[in-house]
Design a protein around this motif. Structure first.
Motif, mmCIF file in Angstrom:
data_model
loop_
_atom_site.group_PDB
_atom_site.id
_atom_site.type_symbol
_atom_site.label_atom_id
_atom_site.label_comp_id
_atom_site.label_asym_id
_atom_site.label_seq_id
_atom_site.Cartn_x
_atom_site.Cartn_y
_atom_site.Cartn_z
ATOM 1 N N ALA A 18 0.868 -1.390 0.111
ATOM 2 C CA ALA A 18 0.050 -0.091 -0.146
ATOM 3 C C ALA A 18 0.713 1.347 0.195
ATOM 4 O O ALA A 18 0.398 2.185 -0.707
ATOM 5 C CB ALA A 18 -0.746 -0.079 1.272
ATOM 6 N N ALA A 19 1.807 1.180 0.885
ATOM 7 C CA ALA A 19 2.877 2.461 0.766
ATOM 8 C C ALA A 19 3.363 2.538 -0.415
ATOM 9 O O ALA A 19 3.664 3.640 -0.880
ATOM 10 C CB ALA A 19 3.910 2.256 2.020
ATOM 11 N N LEU A 20 3.926 1.668 -1.292
ATOM 12 C CA LEU A 20 4.557 1.688 -2.538
ATOM 13 C C LEU A 20 3.523 2.308 -3.501
ATOM 14 O O LEU A 20 3.651 3.037 -4.074
ATOM 15 C CB LEU A 20 4.921 0.242 -3.076
ATOM 16 N N LEU A 21 2.076 1.841 -3.539
ATOM 17 C CA LEU A 21 1.303 2.301 -4.283
ATOM 18 C C LEU A 21 0.936 3.669 -3.808
ATOM 19 O O LEU A 21 0.386 4.384 -4.916
ATOM 20 C CB LEU A 21 -0.031 1.285 -4.134
ATOM 21 N N ASN A 22 0.857 4.087 -2.887
ATOM 22 C CA ASN A 22 0.829 5.430 -2.279
ATOM 23 C C ASN A 22 1.659 6.347 -2.760
ATOM 24 O O ASN A 22 1.545 7.546 -2.792
ATOM 25 C CB ASN A 22 0.509 5.362 -0.876
ATOM 26 N N ILE A 23 2.885 5.881 -3.038
ATOM 27 C CA ILE A 23 3.568 6.807 -3.700
ATOM 28 C C ILE A 23 3.161 7.551 -4.957
ATOM 29 O O ILE A 23 3.298 8.638 -5.274
ATOM 30 C CB ILE A 23 5.096 6.169 -4.251
ATOM 31 N N VAL A 24 2.342 6.803 -5.664
ATOM 32 C CA VAL A 24 1.656 7.323 -6.972
ATOM 33 C C VAL A 24 0.877 8.489 -6.623
ATOM 34 O O VAL A 24 0.746 9.505 -7.149
ATOM 35 C CB VAL A 24 1.137 6.218 -7.674
ATOM 36 N N ALA A 25 0.055 8.529 -5.397
ATOM 37 C CA ALA A 25 -0.622 9.432 -5.199
ATOM 38 C C ALA A 25 0.040 10.696 -4.584
ATOM 39 O O ALA A 25 -0.356 11.789 -4.943
ATOM 40 C CB ALA A 25 -1.527 9.233 -3.849
ATOM 41 N N GLY A 26 1.145 10.512 -3.893
ATOM 42 C CA GLY A 26 2.216 11.429 -3.533
ATOM 43 C C GLY A 26 2.893 12.193 -4.661
ATOM 44 O O GLY A 26 2.916 13.524 -4.753
ATOM 45 N N LEU A 27 3.113 11.481 -5.946
ATOM 46 C CA LEU A 27 3.791 12.151 -6.781
ATOM 47 C C LEU A 27 2.667 12.838 -7.819
ATOM 48 O O LEU A 27 2.866 14.122 -8.329
ATOM 49 C CB LEU A 27 4.406 11.216 -7.897
ATOM 50 N N SER A 28 1.295 12.154 -7.743
ATOM 51 C CA SER A 28 0.101 13.065 -8.328
ATOM 52 C C SER A 28 -0.159 14.371 -7.756
ATOM 53 O O SER A 28 -0.296 15.476 -8.260
ATOM 54 C CB SER A 28 -0.811 12.192 -8.367
#
Length: 174
Positions: A145-155
């Motif tokens: 989930a943390a790795l997937l959430n990086i996409v949200a952070g970059l977005s």
């Protein structure tokens, strides 16, 4: 924030630290919940299906943790770098057009989104007993989930960068 008219800019105060931490902590609380749900399904491990009322209850505790985290981070930052000269210089560079052009704090977005996923998971695990609901998150689920959430952070970083471009923040004054 840095002002080009202020010859001696001041470092951010308590209100800025708390408000910015609450803003990003709230954004990543929401994205982390989504990613934790997705990771439990993706990996077929754990149980994470909090109801809206459970999310609201946990957020109350999570917001308190965010405030404490903001105050602790501010104190550490002030001990490590009294006067926040590097931060003030970064603001000055951005206002002069020398900052990042599209992403706002690329590395910070990655670290923040990863960290806040772990903090959200811990908030739910710690609150489950208090509020009487079941949460079962494995380490692989939280890390995924943390790795997937990086996409949200970059977005989020990209969106802020685009807003800055549109608003002409950081353009060189001619």
């Amino acid at each position: 924030m840095y002002s080009t008219t202020d010859k001696n800019p001041k470092p951010p105060g308590v209100a800025i630290w708390v408000l910015v931490t609450l803003l990003w902590g709230t954004v990543f609380f929401g994205t982390s919940i989504f990613m934790l749900r997705y990771a439990t399904v993706l990996l077929g491990q754990g149980a994470f299906t909090p109801s809206r009322s459970e999310i609201i209850n946990v957020y109350g505790i999570h917001a308190g943790i965010l405030i404490l985290f903001a105050l602790a981070a501010m104190m550490v930052k002030n001990m490590v770098e009294p006067g926040s000269r590097k931060q003030i210089q970064r603001w000055k560079n951005i206002s002069e057009g020398k900052g990042e052009k599209l992403f706002i704090s690329f590395a910070g977005s990655i670290a923040t989104s990863f960290f806040f996923t772990g903090l959200t998971a811990m908030s739910f695990i710690g609150s489950a007993g208090m509020f009487g609901f079941v949460v079962s998150l494995t380490l692989p689920v939280v890390l995924t989930a943390a790795l997937l959430n990086i996409v949200a952070g970059l977005s989020a970083s990209l969106i802020v960068g685009i807003v800055f471009l549109i608003a002409r923040v950081g353009r060189k004054k001619v």
